[in-house]
Scaffold this active site. Structure first.
Site, PDB file in Angstrom:
ATOM      1  N   CYS A  92       0.863  -1.384   0.317  1.00 36.24           N
ATOM      2  CA  CYS A  92      -0.018  -0.039  -0.032  1.00 36.24           C
ATOM      3  C   CYS A  92       0.969   1.084   0.106  1.00 36.24           C
ATOM      4  CB  CYS A  92      -0.966   0.088   1.265  1.00 36.24           C
ATOM      5  SG  CYS A  92      -2.187  -1.355   1.240  1.00 36.24           S
ATOM      6  N   HIS A 326      -9.462   2.784  -2.562  1.00 33.87           N
ATOM      7  CA  HIS A 326      -8.024   2.557  -2.278  1.00 33.87           C
ATOM      8  C   HIS A 326      -7.541   1.704  -3.236  1.00 33.87           C
ATOM      9  CE1 HIS A 326      -4.726   1.530  -0.250  1.00 33.87           C
ATOM     10  NE2 HIS A 326      -5.042   0.542   0.615  1.00 33.87           N
TER      11      HIS A 326
END
Length: 374
Positions: A92, A326
């Site tokens: 991430c 996301h």
């Protein structure tokens, strides 16, 4: 801080973030990234009044399809055979890691401009298998270490830190409300590159009214689908130039840290603290923060550790990933694009500082301190 060698971000663009399986589901990674790269370069050339020669394209990506999406996207963007590309995987934090890698090359003495950012097509990510058995993700830690699924890790963190559901719901609702206000006021428009008919992030407001009614993801737990971010498709690209270039965001300091793989959500806190120490600053000197919101519980755990109130107006002032979505490998770069809009595009004076950060699966955190130069 060594301002005489600090690279500067002079252009920043992103695609809208499409929820997995929706508007951008048919686009491959290079079809997401190439238009965004071209738009960022066009902005940079317009700002500086001259064509830009690109030394490299560095893109974060987590889930495939392999084949070096950084290079494929550089070719798809029409940059020519001579412009190389590389793909960075720090999960991430990949998009922000790519930006910092590009900055490191410039800081080391190669003054040529670079494109850095991230791209993720969760919708077209390949199915992976071992001995014919499909699996959702590769391990983030080796045998003998805790390696929880991200939702499980966020639930565990909520329990450990005593973060109740009501606080998580309020955090997600605030993210959506801020994003909706920003969208309606046009504050996203200058950074967005519409793709496949999608002009704005499609998750904004989607779960907002449902938050109190959503069931817990684990029996007796506090996480819900509304306090977990929507997995998305999208891309972000930034143009980095040598020190002294303006206007833009100078990269003053950065940090990557490790933490317990069992509680990966806290990684951003340690990275922010380390980056601020490196810059000789504290949070009082920071005007804007963009911390990737993978889960409300994870975000709140980070805020508690760095000493920021839940509703601090500096934090994700136009909403965060809980509202926007996301796209794993792009989200760290999206955070920097957001800072660029909030500070450079919005006319903040020289010397105004911001922080971009993300917690990372496997137990890591990444952060950067950036400063407006004019």
């Amino acid at each position: 801080m060594h301002a005489d060698s600090d690279p500067v971000i002079i252009a920043a663009r992103r695609s809208p973030i499409g929820t997995r399986g929706r508007a951008l589901a048919q686009l491959r990674v290079e079809e997401l990234a190439a238009p965004v790269i071209r738009a960022a370069l066009a902005d940079a050339e317009a700002s500086h009044g001259a064509p830009i020669s690109v030394a490299d394209v560095l893109l974060g990506n987590c889930m495939g399809p392999g084949g070096n999406p950084g290079r494929i996207s550089a070719l798809a963007a029409g940059l020519g055979h001579g412009v190389p590309g590389v793909t960075v995987d720090r999960q991430c934090g990949s998009g922000l890691a790519a930006v910092l890698d590009a900055a490191a090359a410039i800081r080391a003495g190669d003054a040529r401009m670079r494109v850095a950012g991230g791209v993720e097509s969760a919708s077209t990510a390949p199915v992976r298998s071992v001995d014919g058995i499909a699996y959702g993700r590769a391990p983030f830690a080796p045998a003998g270490f805790d390696d929880p699924e991200m939702t499980r890790a966020a639930e565990d963190l909520a329990v450990r830190d005593g973060i109740p559901r009501a606080r998580q719901d309020a955090h997600a609702a605030r993210s959506h409300a801020r994003a909706r206000a920003a969208r309606d006021a046009g504050r996203f428009d200058a950074e967005l590159v519409p793709l496949a008919g999608l002009h704005h992030d499609d998750a904004i407001g989607g779960a907002e009214r449902l938050l109190p009614r959503l069931p817990a993801l684990f029996p007796g737990g506090s996480l819900t689908a509304g306090t977990a971010t929507r997995i998305g498709d999208g891309a972000a690209a930034l143009v980095l130039a040598p020190a002294g270039t303006a206007p833009g965001l100078a990269i003053r300091a950065s940090a990557v840290v490790g933490c317990d793989p069992a509680l990966p959500g806290i990684g951003a806190a340690g990275a922010i603290e380390a980056a601020l120490r490196s810059a000789g600053l504290n949070l009082a000197g920071i005007s804007a923060l963009e911390i990737v919101e993978a889960f409300a519980a994870q975000s709140l755990a980070v805020l508690d550790r760095i000493g920021i109130d839940d509703d601090d107006p500096r934090l994700s002032a136009d909403g965060g990933a809980l509202a926007l979505g996301h796209p794993w490998g792009a989200s760290g770069a999206v955070a920097v694009v957001r800072l660029f809009s909030r500070l450079v595009r919005a006319g903040a004076p020289a010397g105004t500082r911001g922080v971009a950060a993300a917690s990372i699966g496997g137990g890591m955190g990444i952060a950067a301190v950036l400063e407006v130069v004019r």
